[in-house]
Design an enzyme around this catalytic site. Structure first.
Site, short mmCIF file in Angstrom:
data_model
loop_
_atom_site.label_atom_id
_atom_site.label_comp_id
_atom_site.label_asym_id
_atom_site.label_seq_id
_atom_site.Cartn_x
_atom_site.Cartn_y
_atom_site.Cartn_z
N SER A 117 -25.18 7.37 -17.63
CA SER A 117 -24.97 6.36 -16.29
C SER A 117 -26.51 5.82 -15.65
CB SER A 117 -24.03 7.22 -15.40
OG SER A 117 -24.32 6.51 -14.09
N GLU B 170 0.73 -1.21 -0.12
CA GLU B 170 0.07 -0.11 0.20
C GLU B 170 0.73 1.27 -0.10
OE1 GLU B 170 -2.97 -0.13 -1.08
OE2 GLU B 170 -3.81 -1.49 0.34
N LEU C 106 -12.51 0.93 -4.24
CA LEU C 106 -12.37 -0.12 -5.02
C LEU C 106 -12.17 0.14 -6.48
CD1 LEU C 106 -15.10 -2.68 -3.39
CD2 LEU C 106 -12.90 -2.61 -2.88
N ASP D 285 -4.03 0.81 -9.66
CA ASP D 285 -5.71 0.67 -9.92
C ASP D 285 -5.89 0.51 -11.26
OD1 ASP D 285 -5.44 1.47 -7.37
OD2 ASP D 285 -6.61 3.33 -7.35
N TYR E 268 -3.50 12.66 0.83
CA TYR E 268 -2.59 11.67 -0.47
C TYR E 268 -1.51 12.45 -0.87
CZ TYR E 268 -2.07 8.09 -4.02
OH TYR E 268 -1.44 7.14 -4.86
N GLU F 267 -5.81 10.53 -15.13
CA GLU F 267 -6.38 10.79 -13.88
C GLU F 267 -5.44 12.29 -13.31
OE1 GLU F 267 -8.32 7.66 -11.95
OE2 GLU F 267 -8.22 8.68 -10.02
N THR G 140 2.81 2.04 -2.10
CA THR G 140 4.21 1.67 -2.75
C THR G 140 4.45 1.93 -4.23
OG1 THR G 140 3.42 -0.45 -2.82
CG2 THR G 140 4.96 0.00 -0.99
N GLY H 130 -16.70 5.64 -4.31
CA GLY H 130 -16.14 6.10 -2.94
C GLY H 130 -15.65 5.18 -1.91
N SER I 33 -13.34 4.58 -10.43
CA SER I 33 -12.43 5.65 -11.41
C SER I 33 -11.53 4.94 -12.33
CB SER I 33 -11.76 6.69 -10.82
OG SER I 33 -12.42 7.13 -9.48
C1 GLA Z 1 -5.09 4.82 -4.34
C2 GLA Z 1 -4.10 5.00 -5.65
C3 GLA Z 1 -3.18 4.18 -5.97
C4 GLA Z 1 -2.34 3.67 -4.67
C5 GLA Z 1 -3.42 3.29 -3.49
C6 GLA Z 1 -2.54 3.13 -2.16
O1 GLA Z 1 -5.88 3.70 -4.56
O2 GLA Z 1 -4.98 5.28 -6.81
O3 GLA Z 1 -2.32 4.52 -6.94
O4 GLA Z 1 -1.49 4.73 -4.31
O5 GLA Z 1 -4.26 4.42 -3.12
O6 GLA Z 1 -1.83 2.03 -2.26
#
Ligand code: GLA
Length: 409
Positions: A87, A53, A146, A193, A242, A181, A55, A143, A149
């Site tokens: 949508s 996470e 998961l 993601d 973040y 993004e 990373t 939100g 986006s």
């Molecule tokens: C979000 C970000 C990912 C990643 C995670 C944390 O999901 O979109 O790129 O940094 O947080 O692991």
């Protein structure tokens, strides 16, 4: 189908419902631009991260799986250089034209920006685009961390792609969507993601090396289930928190690199190197770096534990990752901590930790097959009493990454 918290509809039911909606749209706009082909169907999954996470933006390792919570788009290509998308969940129709797409011109501050951003980034990468009218639905809770986006970006990338044009591989396509993004939507996420949504493999997690954008599929043990528990507190991917974590990591790299030639990312730093440079780092930066430097090792150890079916190790690694995210990286929340505490006390729960960016959202749990309902019961009985929030529990499976839906569906 409009409630993302309920069980998934069958593929056939889902395809039929989307096609019906699309046909109804086409009927009411007979005067609209001519379609250039039959209705088509694309899909892209959300993801859950098993471990690794924060990373990804430190050029490290992650271990997500694409899950059977998906966005589907039924669409009809047309000749206009425009997209019009409805949508079902939002009950909204939005549109944009290819002409004039530019990050600064971000028009809507809504879900359509993820589609427009993907179009912009694809064009920037030299890929041709096709316009379409489409209808989408989603079973990825929004939100919740998961990656709805990323799923929308990857599904859009398939609808926007001109058939027959060369398609970049999953890692390169993920980098294009990440750029959408970062630059167009304005969220400074890493690549995990989009990569998981693009490259997922049924029955597998993906060990992604975010330094070189390469992955290896890791089989999920057949006798373990993945259960996702949603805290019901929106993951406040409060861009500020973040981005602050990202800049703290960057500052760590800068200060360490002053003494350690060749360090360009925390990926290059091991525990010994961090210790000998600790006195140069502000205390908070040292803690952030400590999490990242140790988390990569936990990813590799988790891959080995999955291979060996070593439950004790899985439990220990997930617990260590959660504690580190709570105490060193400080992205957990009382709700996430409560959800993990409830889960680990349930017989048959092998491993539990927060997943995704944090600040709310979901936990990921590895559970002995047959113990899924016991976990659900415990969460439903205890979580709301402890937090006042309504939880949701999803039993998920690892699925293939984004692509066209077999028209037999
Ligand atoms: C979000 C970000 C990912 C990643 C995670 C944390 O999901 O979109 O790129 O940094 O947080 O692991």
């Amino acid at each position: 189908m409009t409630d993302a918290h309920t069980a998934n509809p069958s593929a056939t039911a889902r395809a039929a419902a989307l096609r019906t909606r699309l046909e109804a749209l086409s009927d009411t706009s007979a005067s609209g631009p001519k379609a250039t082909g039959p209705a088509q169907l694309v899909r892209a999954p959300g993801r859950v991260n098993l471990i690794g996470e924060h990373t990804d933006y430190n050029e490290g390792l992650v271990l997500p799986a694409a899950i059977d919570r998906e966005i589907w788009i039924a669409f009809q290509p047309w000749k206009r250089p425009e997209v019009e998308l409805t949508s079902i969940e939002m009950n909204e129709t939005k549109s944009f034209a290819f002409e004039g797409l530019a990050p600064g011109a971000r028009a809507d501050r809504s879900w359509i920006d993820y589609v427009a951003g993907t179009a912009w980034a694809m064009r920037e990468a030299g890929l041709p685009l096709r316009g379409f009218r489409g209808v989408m639905n989603s079973t990825v809770p929004v939100g919740s961390g998961l990656s709805s986006s990323a799923a929308l970006e990857m599904a859009s990338s398939w609808a926007l792609a001109v058939p027959g044009a060369p398609r970049p591989d999953a890692g390169a396509m993920a980098a294009i969507a990440q750029r959408a993004e970062n630059r167009y939507v304005g969220v400074n996420c890493g690549i995990m993601d989009q990569f998981a949504s693009a490259a997922g493999r049924a029955g597998h997690a993906l060990l992604i090396d975010c330094r070189i954008n390469q992955f290896k599929a890791t089989p999920m043990p057949a006798d373990l289930s993945m259960v996702v528990c949603n805290t019901g507190s929106p993951h406040r991917l409060d861009a500020t928190a973040y981005n602050t974590r990202r800049s703290e990591c960057e500052l760590g790299v800068k200060l360490i690199a002053e003494r350690e030639p060749g360090v360009t990312a925390l990926r290059d730093v091991d525990e010994a190197m961090l210790e000998r440079n600790r006195d140069r780092l502000p205390e908070i930066v040292a803690r952030r770096c400590e999490h990242i430097v140790q988390e990569d090792g936990r990813v590799m150890a988790t891959v080995a534990a999955l291979r060996d079916g070593d439950r004790e190790a899985l439990g220990r690694l997930f617990a260590a990752s959660h504690a580190s995210l709570r105490d060193l990286y400080e992205v957990s929340s009382p709700e996430l901590d409560a959800m993990v505490e409830i889960a680990v006390a349930v017989p048959g729960v092998v491993a539990s930790r927060m997943t995704g960016a944090g600040f709310g959202g979901c936990t990921v749990n590895l559970v002995e097959q047959g113990a899924e309902e016991a976990l659900r019961d415990a969460v439903l009985a205890q979580y709301q009493k402890r937090t006042g929030l309504e939880p949701h529990v999803y039993i998920v499976t690892a699925v293939d990454g984004a692509g066209e839906v077999n028209q037999g569906a």
